[in-house]
Design a protein around this motif. Structure first.
Motif, PDB file in Angstrom:
ATOM      1  N   SER A 189       0.848  -1.184   0.000  1.00  6.80           N
ATOM      2  CA  SER A 189       0.000   0.000   0.000  1.00  6.80           C
ATOM      3  C   SER A 189       0.887   1.238   0.000  1.00  6.80           C
ATOM      4  N   LEU A 190       0.280   2.352  -0.231  1.00  8.61           N
ATOM      5  CA  LEU A 190       0.990   3.620  -0.299  1.00  8.61           C
ATOM      6  C   LEU A 190       1.115   4.212   1.101  1.00  8.61           C
ATOM      7  N   ASP A 191       2.331   4.558   1.495  1.00  7.47           N
ATOM      8  CA  ASP A 191       2.573   5.238   2.764  1.00  7.47           C
ATOM      9  C   ASP A 191       2.395   6.734   2.494  1.00  7.47           C
ATOM     10  N   LEU A 192       1.287   7.274   2.953  1.00  6.14           N
ATOM     11  CA  LEU A 192       0.948   8.666   2.661  1.00  6.14           C
ATOM     12  C   LEU A 192       1.973   9.647   3.224  1.00  6.14           C
ATOM     13  N   LYS A 193       2.487   9.383   4.396  1.00  7.22           N
ATOM     14  CA  LYS A 193       3.490  10.273   4.983  1.00  7.22           C
ATOM     15  C   LYS A 193       4.780  10.243   4.156  1.00  7.22           C
ATOM     16  N   ALA A 194       5.148   9.064   3.661  1.00  7.57           N
ATOM     17  CA  ALA A 194       6.375   8.934   2.858  1.00  7.57           C
ATOM     18  C   ALA A 194       6.228   9.627   1.503  1.00  7.57           C
ATOM     19  N   VAL A 195       5.072   9.503   0.865  1.00  9.20           N
ATOM     20  CA  VAL A 195       4.896  10.170  -0.428  1.00  9.20           C
ATOM     21  C   VAL A 195       4.859  11.683  -0.236  1.00  9.20           C
ATOM     22  N   ALA A 196       4.261  12.129   0.850  1.00 13.02           N
ATOM     23  CA  ALA A 196       4.264  13.569   1.141  1.00 13.02           C
ATOM     24  C   ALA A 196       5.692  14.069   1.317  1.00 13.02           C
ATOM     25  N   ALA A 197       6.486  13.345   2.077  1.00 11.97           N
ATOM     26  CA  ALA A 197       7.886  13.741   2.305  1.00 11.97           C
ATOM     27  C   ALA A 197       8.663  13.760   0.993  1.00 11.97           C
ATOM     28  N   ALA A 198       8.420  12.770   0.133  1.00  9.29           N
ATOM     29  CA  ALA A 198       9.116  12.712  -1.159  1.00  9.29           C
ATOM     30  C   ALA A 198       8.756  13.906  -2.033  1.00  9.29           C
ATOM     31  N   LEU A 199       7.586  14.496  -1.789  1.00 12.25           N
ATOM     32  CA  LEU A 199       7.134  15.662  -2.554  1.00 12.25           C
ATOM     33  C   LEU A 199       7.366  16.967  -1.798  1.00 12.25           C
ATOM     34  N   GLY A 200       8.127  16.883  -0.687  1.00 11.10           N
ATOM     35  CA  GLY A 200       8.489  18.086   0.054  1.00 11.10           C
ATOM     36  C   GLY A 200       7.402  18.627   0.961  1.00 11.10           C
ATOM     37  N   SER A 201       6.525  17.748   1.424  1.00  8.82           N
ATOM     38  CA  SER A 201       5.434  18.175   2.287  1.00  8.82           C
ATOM     39  C   SER A 201       5.381  17.285   3.521  1.00  8.82           C
ATOM     40  N   LYS A 202       4.464  17.599   4.419  1.00 14.54           N
ATOM     41  CA  LYS A 202       4.326  16.801   5.638  1.00 14.54           C
ATOM     42  C   LYS A 202       3.138  15.850   5.584  1.00 14.54           C
ATOM     43  N   LYS A 203       2.152  16.181   4.752  1.00 17.99           N
ATOM     44  CA  LYS A 203       0.909  15.430   4.772  1.00 17.99           C
ATOM     45  C   LYS A 203       0.352  15.221   3.367  1.00 17.99           C
ATOM     46  N   ALA A 204      -0.193  14.026   3.151  1.00 15.72           N
ATOM     47  CA  ALA A 204      -0.879  13.713   1.894  1.00 15.72           C
ATOM     48  C   ALA A 204      -2.160  12.959   2.226  1.00 15.72           C
ATOM     49  N   ALA A 205      -3.111  13.033   1.334  1.00 20.50           N
ATOM     50  CA  ALA A 205      -4.369  12.300   1.466  1.00 20.50           C
ATOM     51  C   ALA A 205      -4.712  11.727   0.100  1.00 20.50           C
ATOM     52  N   MET A 206      -5.476  10.671   0.097  1.00 19.52           N
ATOM     53  CA  MET A 206      -5.912  10.118  -1.181  1.00 19.52           C
ATOM     54  C   MET A 206      -6.772  11.166  -1.886  1.00 19.52           C
ATOM     55  N   ALA A 207      -6.577  11.284  -3.187  1.00 17.34           N
ATOM     56  CA  ALA A 207      -7.331  12.257  -3.980  1.00 17.34           C
ATOM     57  C   ALA A 207      -8.774  11.809  -4.143  1.00 17.34           C
ATOM     58  N   ASP A 208      -9.632  12.776  -4.332  1.00 13.47           N
ATOM     59  CA  ASP A 208     -11.019  12.484  -4.653  1.00 13.47           C
ATOM     60  C   ASP A 208     -11.037  11.707  -5.977  1.00 13.47           C
ATOM     61  N   PRO A 209     -11.726  10.566  -6.027  1.00 14.56           N
ATOM     62  CA  PRO A 209     -11.720   9.759  -7.260  1.00 14.56           C
ATOM     63  C   PRO A 209     -12.153  10.545  -8.508  1.00 14.56           C
ATOM     64  N   ALA A 210     -13.175  11.380  -8.384  1.00 13.65           N
ATOM     65  CA  ALA A 210     -13.637  12.153  -9.548  1.00 13.65           C
ATOM     66  C   ALA A 210     -12.555  13.136 -10.000  1.00 13.65           C
ATOM     67  N   ALA A 211     -11.858  13.750  -9.052  1.00  9.50           N
ATOM     68  CA  ALA A 211     -10.771  14.674  -9.402  1.00  9.50           C
ATOM     69  C   ALA A 211      -9.634  13.927 -10.083  1.00  9.50           C
ATOM     70  N   ALA A 212      -9.335  12.719  -9.610  1.00 13.71           N
ATOM     71  CA  ALA A 212      -8.283  11.901 -10.224  1.00 13.71           C
ATOM     72  C   ALA A 212      -8.646  11.556 -11.669  1.00 13.71           C
ATOM     73  N   GLU A 213      -9.890  11.193 -11.892  1.00 17.65           N
ATOM     74  CA  GLU A 213     -10.328  10.858 -13.251  1.00 17.65           C
ATOM     75  C   GLU A 213     -10.282  12.071 -14.169  1.00 17.65           C
ATOM     76  N   ARG A 214     -10.749  13.221 -13.681  1.00 17.59           N
ATOM     77  CA  ARG A 214     -10.708  14.447 -14.500  1.00 17.59           C
ATOM     78  C   ARG A 214      -9.270  14.815 -14.840  1.00 17.59           C
ATOM     79  N   ARG A 215      -8.393  14.758 -13.855  1.00 18.70           N
ATOM     80  CA  ARG A 215      -6.999  15.178 -14.046  1.00 18.70           C
ATOM     81  C   ARG A 215      -6.260  14.283 -15.032  1.00 18.70           C
ATOM     82  N   THR A 216      -6.504  12.969 -14.919  1.00 25.60           N
ATOM     83  CA  THR A 216      -5.733  12.014 -15.733  1.00 25.60           C
ATOM     84  C   THR A 216      -6.390  11.689 -17.072  1.00 25.60           C
ATOM     85  N   GLY A 217      -7.713  11.770 -17.125  1.00 25.53           N
ATOM     86  CA  GLY A 217      -8.413  11.338 -18.330  1.00 25.53           C
ATOM     87  C   GLY A 217      -8.673   9.844 -18.346  1.00 25.53           C
TER      88      GLY A 217
END
Length: 177
Positions: free
Chosen positions: A74-102
């Motif tokens: 599974s995805l470690d949200l704290k680790a992905v946030a740190a890799a992107l220079g942040s402290k916190k991450a959350a799973m994206a809204d599914p509809a937003a993910a679909e719109r963004r990616t196509g």
């Protein structure tokens, strides 16, 4: 790896073809009742789940980003946030993910997204000769060299995969890719 016919292409396969990257298309018959798209792909294709990666959209500091991790974990949200220079991450809204990616959930590929997002690939991919990611449709995976995926997505690599889903801690997240 030989490049396979892309006549039934997706933006992901078109991006690979345009870049001249060798890949192997792995189509399979998707079961709509499958609980996990990624684990279904590994099982149906007979491929070690550590080589099959899921693409998860996260929100970090109000922007969408991509985490690519083996389907066996599974995805470690704290680790992905740190890799992107942040402290916190959350799973994206599914509809937003679909719109963004196509792409639709279960078929989101890190390649050929409508609007590319910052991408982090779990460092376990670096030890593999080839890996599989979604080909842009449910029931279609692409096998390619991890270095090609890193180059084409401009991804960073970091240890962002957590323990397997069955023993995941509260700070981890797993959604079908």
């Amino acid at each position: 790896m030989a490049r396979k016919n892309t006549s039934q292409g997706t933006p992901a396969t078109a991006a690979l073809a345009a870049a001249g990257v060798s890949f192997v298309l792995h189509p399979y018959s998707h079961d709509p009742a499958a609980a996990s798209y990624g684990l279904e792909a590994a099982e149906v294709l007979g491929i070690d789940p550590a080589r099959v990666f899921k693409t998860l959209m996260v929100e970090v500091d109000g922007r969408l980003a991509v985490g690519v991790v083996p389907v066996s974990g599974s995805l470690d949200l704290k680790a992905v946030a740190a890799a992107l220079g942040s402290k916190k991450a959350a799973m994206a809204d599914p509809a937003a993910a679909e719109r963004r990616t196509g792409y639709v959930l279960g078929g989101i590929s890190p390649l050929g997204q409508r609007l590319p997002s910052p991408t982090v690939i779990d460092e376990s991919a670096l030890a593999l000769a080839s890996m599989l990611v979604s080909g842009g449709r449910r029931g279609r995976d692409i096998e390619l060299d991890p270095q090609d995926l890193i180059r084409l997505t401009g991804a960073a690599t970091a240890p962002i995969s957590a323990t397997p889903v069955s023993t995941a801690s509260p700070r981890t997240a797993s959604r079908p890719r």
